[in-house]
Design a protein around this motif. Structure first.
Motif, PDB file in Angstrom:
ATOM      1  N   GLY A 263       0.800  -1.215   0.000  1.00 24.48           N
ATOM      2  CA  GLY A 263       0.000   0.000   0.000  1.00 24.48           C
ATOM      3  C   GLY A 263       0.833   1.264   0.000  1.00 24.48           C
ATOM      4  N   ILE A 264       0.228   2.341  -0.442  1.00 26.50           N
ATOM      5  CA  ILE A 264       0.895   3.639  -0.521  1.00 26.50           C
ATOM      6  C   ILE A 264       0.977   4.257   0.875  1.00 26.50           C
ATOM      7  N   GLY A 265       2.140   4.784   1.237  1.00 23.89           N
ATOM      8  CA  GLY A 265       2.309   5.412   2.539  1.00 23.89           C
ATOM      9  C   GLY A 265       3.765   5.587   2.902  1.00 23.89           C
ATOM     10  N   HIS A 266       4.011   6.272   4.005  1.00 24.32           N
ATOM     11  CA  HIS A 266       5.370   6.553   4.457  1.00 24.32           C
ATOM     12  C   HIS A 266       6.039   5.295   5.016  1.00 24.32           C
ATOM     13  N   ASP A 267       7.313   5.124   4.671  1.00 25.36           N
ATOM     14  CA  ASP A 267       8.193   4.132   5.306  1.00 25.36           C
ATOM     15  C   ASP A 267       7.622   2.714   5.306  1.00 25.36           C
ATOM     16  N   LYS A 268       6.955   2.342   4.224  1.00 27.11           N
ATOM     17  CA  LYS A 268       6.424   0.979   4.111  1.00 27.11           C
ATOM     18  C   LYS A 268       7.506  -0.024   3.727  1.00 27.11           C
ATOM     19  N   LEU A 269       8.645   0.482   3.247  1.00 25.70           N
ATOM     20  CA  LEU A 269       9.697  -0.393   2.714  1.00 25.70           C
ATOM     21  C   LEU A 269      11.012  -0.154   3.451  1.00 25.70           C
ATOM     22  N   SER A 270      10.944  -0.163   4.757  1.00 28.71           N
ATOM     23  CA  SER A 270      12.102   0.223   5.560  1.00 28.71           C
ATOM     24  C   SER A 270      12.953  -0.979   5.957  1.00 28.71           C
ATOM     25  N   ASN A 271      13.305  -1.812   4.984  1.00 27.91           N
ATOM     26  CA  ASN A 271      14.260  -2.893   5.201  1.00 27.91           C
ATOM     27  C   ASN A 271      14.880  -3.274   3.864  1.00 27.91           C
ATOM     28  N   GLU A 272      16.067  -3.845   3.909  1.00 25.97           N
ATOM     29  CA  GLU A 272      16.814  -4.143   2.692  1.00 25.97           C
ATOM     30  C   GLU A 272      16.134  -5.202   1.832  1.00 25.97           C
ATOM     31  N   GLU A 273      15.565  -6.215   2.463  1.00 29.25           N
ATOM     32  CA  GLU A 273      14.962  -7.316   1.706  1.00 29.25           C
ATOM     33  C   GLU A 273      13.791  -6.844   0.854  1.00 29.25           C
ATOM     34  N   ALA A 274      12.900  -6.027   1.437  1.00 32.87           N
ATOM     35  CA  ALA A 274      11.747  -5.524   0.696  1.00 32.87           C
ATOM     36  C   ALA A 274      12.184  -4.621  -0.455  1.00 32.87           C
ATOM     37  N   GLN A 275      13.137  -3.745  -0.195  1.00 30.91           N
ATOM     38  CA  GLN A 275      13.607  -2.849  -1.249  1.00 30.91           C
ATOM     39  C   GLN A 275      14.264  -3.631  -2.384  1.00 30.91           C
TER      40      GLN A 275
END
Length: 346
Positions: A263-275
């Motif tokens: 989903g759209i929003g702040h800091d949803k992807l704050s880890n290396e694996e997800a990015q």
């Protein structure tokens, strides 16, 4: 006296925080546990008030060996970090930005010898200023005058998407180990820099989804490749939805509009694996367009580490020419862009 104290403090931080040093510490104390340094026995009796003191050398060669190995590993780790200090690159790309340096986001055992790379402070939302500074930043990163022994670099930066992309692209070949930092504006007690953790703790599957159309991403890519227009765009709506009306009209219908399943929003992807998962998908899409002779426009709304990571993932032989667009929130338009190809910009 000061150098001796620094040595003790750095060694203490290593023992407290560094995983590799922790292993050496357990080996060392394991040797002590095997009576590698002997045993002292003291006995006391209330009757007749007698005392007994006994010392037994309790020699255990395995214990001595583990103590020796532990000490050697501790010293190796200490001097490895000292002789190959990490670098902190802090990019201030917002005019009059009052945000503290991300030094405290670096593990404490690496801070003492950390070299801070002074990237010039600029208004990265001004295209002319960004282009004027680009060559200097490129020379600063590639020459490595201040940090020639560094193998690891921590990068923390805030600014426009083109600026953050360019930083990632410049650092990608200069260092063997890049660790990204990000800034949490909503942290309790004010904004806080943090190091991206390596793993994604969410059990929810993560992947891109196509926006606005009821078809697969692969079908849309095929449609865009077959289009006669030699320019296509990719719009990433991670933090905010990309404003379709802000995109140049001639290109508006030739865009791959993407969001992700968290989903759209702040800091949803704050880890290396997800990015890494999403950027690997993005890299594949860019390569497909580039292989078919398309120039790719990028419209990105994402947290700073993602923007840096997109630049870091650029591949000279696969991604061709990318056109990086800057969004002006005051006019709600993409007001300028930079063409990027193999570290050449204009």
């Amino acid at each position: 006296m000061k150098s001796a104290m620094n040595f003790i403090l750095k060694l203490f931080e290593l023992l407290k925080s560094d995983p590799k040093t922790t292993i050496a510490k357990y080996i060392f104390f394991g040797g002590i546990g095997l009576r590698g340094i002997g045993q002292i026995v003291y006995e006391f009796s209330d009757k007749d008030v007698s005392h007994t003191f006994t010392f037994s050398d309790g020699i255990d060669y395995a214990g001595y060996l583990l103590i020796f190995i532990g000490i050697i590993l501790l010293m190796i780790r200490f001097f490895t970090i000292k002789n190959n200090p990490p670098t902190l690159a802090y990019g201030v790309g917002i005019e009059n930005m009052d945000i503290h340096s991300p030094l405290k986001a670096i593990p404490s055992y690496e801070r003492y010898d950390c070299i801070e790379l002074s990237i010039p402070e600029i208004n990265s939302y001004d295209k002319n200023k960004l282009l004027e500074t680009y060559k200097f930043i490129q020379t600063l990163i590639n020459s490595r005058v201040e940090n020639k022994n560094s193998q690891k670099v921590y990068i923390g930066a805030l600014g426009s998407f083109p600026y953050l992309f360019l930083l990632g692209a410049l650092f990608r070949n200069a260092y063997s180990h890049i660790q990204l930092l990000d800034y949490d504006r909503h942290a309790s007690g004010g904004g806080k820099w943090y190091k991206l953790p390596p793993y994604n703790e969410s059990a929810e599957e993560l992947f891109h989804k196509l926006m606005y159309e009821d078809k697969s991403i692969e079908e849309k890519i095929h449609e865009l490749i077959e289009n006669e227009l030699d320019e296509v765009g990719i719009a990433l709506s991670y933090t905010f939805p990309v404003n379709k009306k802000a995109i140049p009209e001639y290109l508006r219908t030739n865009i791959l509009y993407l969001e992700h399943t968290y989903g759209i929003g702040h800091d949803k992807l704050s880890n290396e694996e997800a990015q890494k998962k999403l950027i690997n998908e993005l890299s594949k899409y860019i390569s497909l367009f580039a292989d078919n002779g398309k120039k790719i426009h990028l419209f990105v709304s994402a947290q700073s580490s993602i923007c840096i990571n997109i630049g870091k993932s650029y591949m000279n032989n696969s991604h061709g020419t990318l056109i990086l667009h800057n969004y002006d929130s005051s006019t709600r338009k993409y007001n300028w862009n930079i063409k990027f190809n193999k570290n050449n910009v204009n």
